[in-house]
Each structure stands twice: as structure tokens, then as C-alpha cells.
Design a protein around this motif. Structure first.
Motif, short mmCIF file in Angstrom:
data_model
loop_
_atom_site.label_atom_id
_atom_site.label_comp_id
_atom_site.label_asym_id
_atom_site.label_seq_id
_atom_site.Cartn_x
_atom_site.Cartn_y
_atom_site.Cartn_z
N LEU A 8 28.61 36.43 58.85
CA LEU A 8 27.77 35.24 59.04
C LEU A 8 28.54 34.13 59.75
O LEU A 8 27.97 33.40 60.57
N SER A 11 28.54 35.04 63.23
CA SER A 11 27.18 34.85 63.76
C SER A 11 26.94 33.39 64.12
O SER A 11 26.37 33.08 65.17
N THR A 15 26.51 32.27 67.97
CA THR A 15 25.23 31.64 68.27
C THR A 15 25.47 30.28 68.91
O THR A 15 24.78 29.90 69.87
N VAL A 81 25.39 38.48 69.87
CA VAL A 81 24.77 37.81 68.72
C VAL A 81 23.80 38.75 68.02
O VAL A 81 23.76 38.81 66.79
N LEU A 84 25.75 41.16 65.85
CA LEU A 84 26.27 40.49 64.66
C LEU A 84 25.17 40.26 63.63
O LEU A 84 25.38 40.45 62.43
N TYR A 85 23.99 39.87 64.09
CA TYR A 85 22.88 39.65 63.16
C TYR A 85 22.43 40.96 62.53
O TYR A 85 22.08 41.00 61.35
N SER A 88 24.95 41.85 59.94
CA SER A 88 24.78 40.95 58.80
C SER A 88 23.59 41.38 57.95
O SER A 88 23.65 41.37 56.71
N ILE A 152 20.89 30.15 60.02
CA ILE A 152 22.01 31.05 59.79
C ILE A 152 23.20 30.28 59.22
O ILE A 152 23.99 30.82 58.43
#
Length: 291
Positions: A8, A11, A15, A81, A84-85, A88, A152
Motif C-alpha cells: 500500500l 501504491s 500513484t 500502479v 501494485l493495486y 494489494s 488508498i
């Protein structure tokens, strides 16, 4: 949830970088540097460019052959991104509780919609801002990204501090959050409706409201002195100074990029310090929140 916390954090970081780079795309008129999607001139990477690329009416448009690269790097960052999301979300279902699963599931769906909206911006040539729908696409794309960054960040705070005793970081956090997001919305309108040239009301409302935010930050600092309140004040002042420098220098790119970077960092900072106020309504968090 250490792995999830790290994911996170990354992220939030990427982001932020993605959004700042998006500001560079817009400010350099590179929104249509790659007129097709997801490729760029039919290529995975834009090595050979022969056709003239239309550019949107930005405050500063840099005539450069790098426009395709600027736009394509922005897309690559978007892919990072997205990965990564997705990771997550995977670890949220593996390690997280119901709140984390719901929050990241919702954010991931918002990110998918954001990608589709970005694609729509390109294929409709919305950066040229020829009609009302173009303005709706471009502003919605940026507004949704601010929402995703804030959400986030709050989720990261939740995971990072889960199980700890958490107290209010700054007073009037909910009011500070709403006021900051409203200023971000005004800034977006200033940018995309070309308020400096055509809508003086929105422009002067934006700069007047910036002064009110500084007053609010001063009030919070005097109400409950803390390093967080001092940093908030410093960020608001820095953002105003960067904005003044941008206008006085006729939108000199380094000042404009600094204004963009500080603005998006303020979204992260304010979201993080008001997270306890936002999260205390949830049952999983309420038990460790100190009034």
C-alpha cells in the motif's frame, strides 16, 4: 499485515508519481502524443514517429518530439500502479479484514474505471477540448484520480496502524479534509476551463480560497500545536507561493510542475493526518481509537 502495508505504501508512492507525471503530460500538451491506445502509433514503444501529433491547448505547450514518450511513460506508470493495486488486493484477501477487502476492492474497481476513462480521453481526442463532453472526460479523469489517491492513503494508514492506539492527529480534521478536497476541485476547474482567461470568478475564488486554507491551518496550529499542524501550514504556504510563481512567470514549467507536485502531495498528507477521524466510524478500528 506487513506485506500488505508495504504494498500500500508503494501504491501511494507510485500513484503520486503517476499523477504528477499526468500533470506534466497536460502541461506539455502531450495528451495526444500517442493518438491510439494502448499502443503508441501502433508500437509497443514509440521509437519511430513520422506523423504530426495534435496537442491540446495547455497553459504551456512544449513543441518537442518527446511528447509521445511523455504520454507513453505516463501509461507505463499507470500499468505499474495497476499491478501494485492488484497485488494489494490479493494480499488484502489473504491477510486483511473485511474493511480492507472492501476498501481495496472498491479502489481497484475505481482504478479500472479510471483506466477506461483514460482510454476514452485518448480515442475521443478529448485533450483538444473542442466540446463540453471533452471537458467532462478530462476533468472526471483527474477528479477520480484524486479520489483514488486519497482513499488508498487512508487505507494505508488503517493497515499500518491496525491494532495500535490511535488518537486524533489534528483537530477539525474532517473539516480540513473537505476544505482541501474542495480546493483541489477548484484547481481542476481552473486548469480545464481555462479560468485565468475566460472565467475570472473561478480563478479568483481559487486563489482566495487558498488564503482561507492558510488561515484554517493557522487556526488548527494554534488550537493544538503539533509538527503535523505545522507541516500542513507549510505545505499550504508553499503551494500558494508555487502558484504565484507560476502565474508571474507566465507558466514557467518548473514552477508549474512544482505547483502540481505540492498539490497532489497535500492530498496524501491531509488524507493521512485526518485518517483517524475518518476511520473511527468503523467497528474494526473503533476499539483502538482514543478520543
Amino acid at each position: 499485515m506487513k506485506r500488505l502495508s508495504l504494498l500500500l505504501f508503494l501504491s501511494v508512492l507510485f500513484t503520486y508519481v503517476l499523477m504528477v507525471f499526468g500533470g506534466i503530460v497536460t502541461s506539455t500538451g502531450s495528451g495526444l502524443g500517442c493518438p491510439d491506445w494502448p499502443l503508441c502509433h501502433g508500437q509497443l514503444l514509440p521509437f519511430q514517429l513520422k506523423e504530426e501529433i495534435p496537442t491540446p491547448p495547455a497553459p504551456v505547450v512544449v513543441e518537442t518530439h518527446l511528447q509521445a514518450w511523455i504520454e507513453h511513460i505516463h501509461r507505463i506508470l499507470g500499468g505499474v500502479v495497476g499491478i501494485l493495486y492488484l497485488l494489494s488486493l490479493f494480499y488484502a484477501f489473504k491477510e486483511g479484514n473485511s474493511f480492507v477487502k472492501k476498501a481495496l476492492g472498491f479502489v481497484f474497481l475505481a482504478l479500472i474505471f479510471e483506466f477506461l476513462l483514460g482510454m476514452r480521453v485518448v480515442v475521443t481526442e478529448a485533450p483538444l477540448l473542442r466540446e463540453l463532453l471533452d471537458y467532462m472526460y478530462t476533468t472526471s479523469h483527474l477528479i477520480l484520480s484524486v479520489f483514488i489517491l486519497s482513499t488508498i492513503t487512508i487505507t494505508y494508514f488503517y493497515v499500518k496502524n491496525y491494532g495500535k492506539e490511535i488518537s486524533e492527529i489534528v483537530p477539525y480534521g474532517d473539516f480540513l479534509y473537505v476544505a482541501t478536497m474542495f480546493q483541489m476541485l477548484l484547481g481542476i476547474f481552473v486548469r480545464y476551463v481555462k479560468a485565468l482567461e475566460y472565467n475570472q470568478f473561478v480563478y479568483y475564488l481559487h486563489i482566495t480560497y487558498a488564503g482561507l486554507l492558510i488561515i484554517l491551518a493557522l487556526f488548527i496550529l494554534f488550537k493544538k500545536p503539533s509538527k503535523e499542524a505545522l507541516i500542513t501550514l507549510a505545505l499550504f504556504v508553499a503551494q500558494v507561493l508555487a502558484g504565484v510563481a507560476t502565474v508571474l512567470s507566465n507558466f514557467y514549467l518548473p514552477y508549474l510542475f512544482l505547483h502540481i507536485a505540492i498539490g497532489f502531495f497535500i492530498v496524501i498528507w491531509v488524507s493521512y493526518i485526518v485518517a483517524p477521524v475518518v476511520l473511527k466510524t468503523y467497528g474494526e478500528f473503533r476499539g483502538v481509537y482514543n478520543e
